[in-house]
Design an enzyme around this catalytic site. Sequence first.
Site, PDB file in Angstrom:
ATOM      1  N   SER A 280       0.840  -1.134   0.071  1.00  0.00           N
ATOM      2  CA  SER A 280      -0.021  -0.050  -0.038  1.00  0.00           C
ATOM      3  C   SER A 280       0.874   1.160   0.133  1.00  0.00           C
ATOM      4  CB  SER A 280      -0.864  -0.007   1.245  1.00  0.00           C
ATOM      5  OG  SER A 280      -1.504   1.135   1.494  1.00  0.00           O
TER       6      SER A 280
ATOM      7  N   LEU B 118       2.890   4.169   0.109  1.00  0.00           N
ATOM      8  CA  LEU B 118       4.680   4.712  -0.238  1.00  0.00           C
ATOM      9  C   LEU B 118       5.193   3.378  -0.479  1.00  0.00           C
ATOM     10  CD1 LEU B 118       6.367   7.092  -0.049  1.00  0.00           C
ATOM     11  CD2 LEU B 118       6.835   6.885   2.489  1.00  0.00           C
TER      12      LEU B 118
ATOM     13  N   ASP C  43       4.438  -7.525   4.046  1.00  0.00           N
ATOM     14  CA  ASP C  43       3.186  -6.948   4.307  1.00  0.00           C
ATOM     15  C   ASP C  43       2.449  -7.914   5.251  1.00  0.00           C
ATOM     16  OD1 ASP C  43       0.908  -4.795   4.696  1.00  0.00           O
ATOM     17  OD2 ASP C  43       1.744  -3.686   3.464  1.00  0.00           O
TER      18      ASP C  43
ATOM     19  N   VAL D 158       6.187  -7.282  10.485  1.00  0.00           N
ATOM     20  CA  VAL D 158       7.447  -6.576  10.651  1.00  0.00           C
ATOM     21  C   VAL D 158       8.077  -7.064  12.085  1.00  0.00           C
ATOM     22  CG1 VAL D 158       7.447  -5.272   8.602  1.00  0.00           C
ATOM     23  CG2 VAL D 158       7.026  -4.413  10.999  1.00  0.00           C
TER      24      VAL D 158
ATOM     25  N   CYS E  94       8.722   0.887   4.974  1.00  0.00           N
ATOM     26  CA  CYS E  94       7.714   1.738   4.914  1.00  0.00           C
ATOM     27  C   CYS E  94       6.472   1.181   5.832  1.00  0.00           C
ATOM     28  CB  CYS E  94       6.982   1.951   3.376  1.00  0.00           C
ATOM     29  SG  CYS E  94       8.231   2.504   2.366  1.00  0.00           S
TER      30      CYS E  94
ATOM     31  N   SER F  75       9.065  10.635   9.792  1.00  0.00           N
ATOM     32  CA  SER F  75       7.922  11.673   9.408  1.00  0.00           C
ATOM     33  C   SER F  75       8.294  12.763  10.034  1.00  0.00           C
ATOM     34  CB  SER F  75       6.475  10.877  10.096  1.00  0.00           C
ATOM     35  OG  SER F  75       5.717  12.197  10.169  1.00  0.00           O
TER      36      SER F  75
ATOM     37  N   TYR G   7       2.885   8.055  17.873  1.00  0.00           N
ATOM     38  CA  TYR G   7       3.502   8.209  16.627  1.00  0.00           C
ATOM     39  C   TYR G   7       4.821   9.011  16.463  1.00  0.00           C
ATOM     40  CZ  TYR G   7       3.523   8.721  11.329  1.00  0.00           C
ATOM     41  OH  TYR G   7       3.883   8.712  10.081  1.00  0.00           O
TER      42      TYR G   7
ATOM     43  N   LYS H  64       8.477   7.537  15.501  1.00  0.00           N
ATOM     44  CA  LYS H  64       9.463   8.063  14.229  1.00  0.00           C
ATOM     45  C   LYS H  64      10.507   8.738  14.912  1.00  0.00           C
ATOM     46  CE  LYS H  64       6.457   6.775  11.373  1.00  0.00           C
ATOM     47  NZ  LYS H  64       6.846   5.607  10.168  1.00  0.00           N
TER      48      LYS H  64
HETATM   49  N1  LIG Z   1       1.046   9.200   4.108  1.00  0.00           N
HETATM   50  C1  LIG Z   1       1.737  10.111   4.562  1.00  0.00           C
HETATM   51  O1  LIG Z   1       1.531  11.254   4.354  1.00  0.00           O
HETATM   52  C2  LIG Z   1       3.006   9.786   5.509  1.00  0.00           C
HETATM   53  C3  LIG Z   1       3.843  10.957   5.921  1.00  0.00           C
HETATM   54  C4  LIG Z   1       4.650  10.626   6.522  1.00  0.00           C
HETATM   55  C5  LIG Z   1       5.540   9.507   7.050  1.00  0.00           C
HETATM   56  N2  LIG Z   1       4.599   8.325   6.466  1.00  0.00           N
HETATM   57  C6  LIG Z   1       5.154   6.986   6.854  1.00  0.00           C
HETATM   58  O2  LIG Z   1       5.143   6.394   5.477  1.00  0.00           O
HETATM   59  C7  LIG Z   1       4.854   4.908   5.984  1.00  0.00           C
HETATM   60  C8  LIG Z   1       3.855   4.427   4.759  1.00  0.00           C
HETATM   61  O3  LIG Z   1       2.910   5.217   4.950  1.00  0.00           O
HETATM   62  P1  LIG Z   1       1.517   4.928   4.009  1.00  0.00           P
HETATM   63  O4  LIG Z   1       0.873   6.286   3.974  1.00  0.00           O
HETATM   64  O5  LIG Z   1       2.218   4.514   2.648  1.00  0.00           O
HETATM   65  O6  LIG Z   1       0.773   3.957   4.721  1.00  0.00           O
HETATM   66  P2  LIG Z   1      -0.300   2.900   4.137  1.00  0.00           P
HETATM   67  O7  LIG Z   1      -1.219   2.383   5.221  1.00  0.00           O
HETATM   68  O8  LIG Z   1      -0.643   2.931   2.813  1.00  0.00           O
HETATM   69  O9  LIG Z   1       1.127   1.716   4.300  1.00  0.00           O
HETATM   70  C9  LIG Z   1       1.489   1.063   5.545  1.00  0.00           C
HETATM   71  C10 LIG Z   1       1.445  -0.542   4.969  1.00  0.00           C
HETATM   72  O10 LIG Z   1       2.011  -0.933   6.336  1.00  0.00           O
HETATM   73  C11 LIG Z   1       1.472  -2.280   6.748  1.00  0.00           C
HETATM   74  N3  LIG Z   1       1.620  -2.610   7.763  1.00  0.00           N
HETATM   75  C12 LIG Z   1       1.113  -2.262   9.196  1.00  0.00           C
HETATM   76  N4  LIG Z   1       1.505  -2.688  10.021  1.00  0.00           N
HETATM   77  C13 LIG Z   1       2.308  -3.921   9.529  1.00  0.00           C
HETATM   78  C14 LIG Z   1       3.242  -4.884  10.154  1.00  0.00           C
HETATM   79  N5  LIG Z   1       3.242  -5.078  11.652  1.00  0.00           N
HETATM   80  N6  LIG Z   1       4.006  -5.786   9.383  1.00  0.00           N
HETATM   81  C15 LIG Z   1       3.980  -5.409   8.156  1.00  0.00           C
HETATM   82  N7  LIG Z   1       3.330  -4.473   7.725  1.00  0.00           N
HETATM   83  C16 LIG Z   1       2.346  -3.663   8.248  1.00  0.00           C
HETATM   84  C17 LIG Z   1       0.039  -2.053   6.165  1.00  0.00           C
HETATM   85  O11 LIG Z   1      -0.696  -3.182   5.876  1.00  0.00           O
HETATM   86  C18 LIG Z   1       0.106  -1.230   5.117  1.00  0.00           C
HETATM   87  O12 LIG Z   1       0.259  -1.877   3.764  1.00  0.00           O
HETATM   88  C19 LIG Z   1       4.400   4.853   7.133  1.00  0.00           C
HETATM   89  O13 LIG Z   1       5.760   4.351   8.001  1.00  0.00           O
HETATM   90  C20 LIG Z   1       3.995   6.320   7.616  1.00  0.00           C
HETATM   91  O14 LIG Z   1       4.090   6.453   8.973  1.00  0.00           O
HETATM   92  C21 LIG Z   1       3.460   8.719   5.725  1.00  0.00           C
END
Ligand SMILES: NC(=O)c1ccc[n+]([C@@H]2O[C@H](COP(=O)([O-])OP(=O)(O)OC[C@H]3O[C@@H](n4cnc5c(N)ncnc54)[C@H](O)[C@@H]3O)[C@@H](O)[C@H]2O)c1
Length: 263
Positions: free
Chosen positions: A28, A30, A49, A73, A99, A163, A176, A180
């Site tokens: 999903s 990023l 994932d 993870v 990610c 983040s 959170y 981070k």
């Molecule tokens: N979306 C944003 O704007 C943003 C901004 C800053 C940082 N981030 C960070 O970027 C990363 C990705 O964010 P995103 O928006 O793509 O989120 P997302 O929810 O689309 O993707 C996160 C993925 O992590 C997986 N996941 C959750 N727990 C897990 C586990 N225990 N083991 C394996 N996989 C697991 C989920 O199933 C999901 O597919 C995250 O670490 C988030 O904190 C996102």
Amino acid sequence: MWGAWVDSLGMRSVELSGLVAVITGGASGLGLATAERLVGQGASAVLLDMPTSNGEEQAKKLGKSCAFAPTDVTSEKDVQAALALAKEKFGRVDVAVNCAGIAVALKTYNVKRNQAHTLEDFQRVINVNLIGTFNVIRLVAGEMGQNEPDQEGQRGIIINTASVAAYEGQVGQAAYSASKGGIVGMTLPIARDLAPMGIRVITIAPGKPIPSLPHLGLGGIHGQLRGEAKQQQPSSIPGHREALQVGLGRGGDRVNMKARAGL
Ligand SMILES: NC(=O)c1ccc[n+]([C@@H]2O[C@H](COP(=O)([O-])OP(=O)(O)OC[C@H]3O[C@@H](n4cnc5c(N)ncnc54)[C@H](O)[C@@H]3O)[C@@H](O)[C@H]2O)c1
């Protein structure tokens, strides 16, 4: 391994073709976008994932250069199995992109509800975001260490995702931000630990929300958080104010919007 070139803008780019990457949270957002980019440029990718994610389907869409490894993870066994799969299918691991992440939006103490932040929620976020990231790093390092070094002595690269909340968390982001901030804090010592092995370690800190984290079950206090978040000083960090506004401004699923706003 990393044949570099300089493009017309004078920016140093890296040849991705032939590299093998493991990407946590790869089903999903990023993580998936990273996999699409890498595979699109000739690399192979294993999506790590949750078994409940649609990683299998996403890997199939990306074709033969992509595979799915159902992985939590935080589990040593799962991550080892995923690395073994990467090795079996593609021969080695050159790149690890962390990610996988979750978020909650809970105040340290909610006066209106007379309720403290649950310890379980705090621990869960730390466990996935921080400990899960470290779990992958420590295990993938052993795998990368077996690679033949390139002409610059490099054996691989590990990229972690923090983040802007690591530096400027908002109301409701104690867990959170702590998770981070932990990733940011451990980056340098880990980079120093792994440098002699020829493994580079970096962490990115995105600030602008990507419309993702769609599945998070964030209970509770969002209306209240909205008001308080709006009153806070805008960040000096580019993109962060916009992030907050975008996240808070949308209608519909306010629970998830709040999570996005804070990321
Ligand atoms: N979306 C944003 O704007 C943003 C901004 C800053 C940082 N981030 C960070 O970027 C990363 C990705 O964010 P995103 O928006 O793509 O989120 P997302 O929810 O689309 O993707 C996160 C993925 O992590 C997986 N996941 C959750 N727990 C897990 C586990 N225990 N083991 C394996 N996989 C697991 C989920 O199933 C999901 O597919 C995250 O670490 C988030 O904190 C996102």
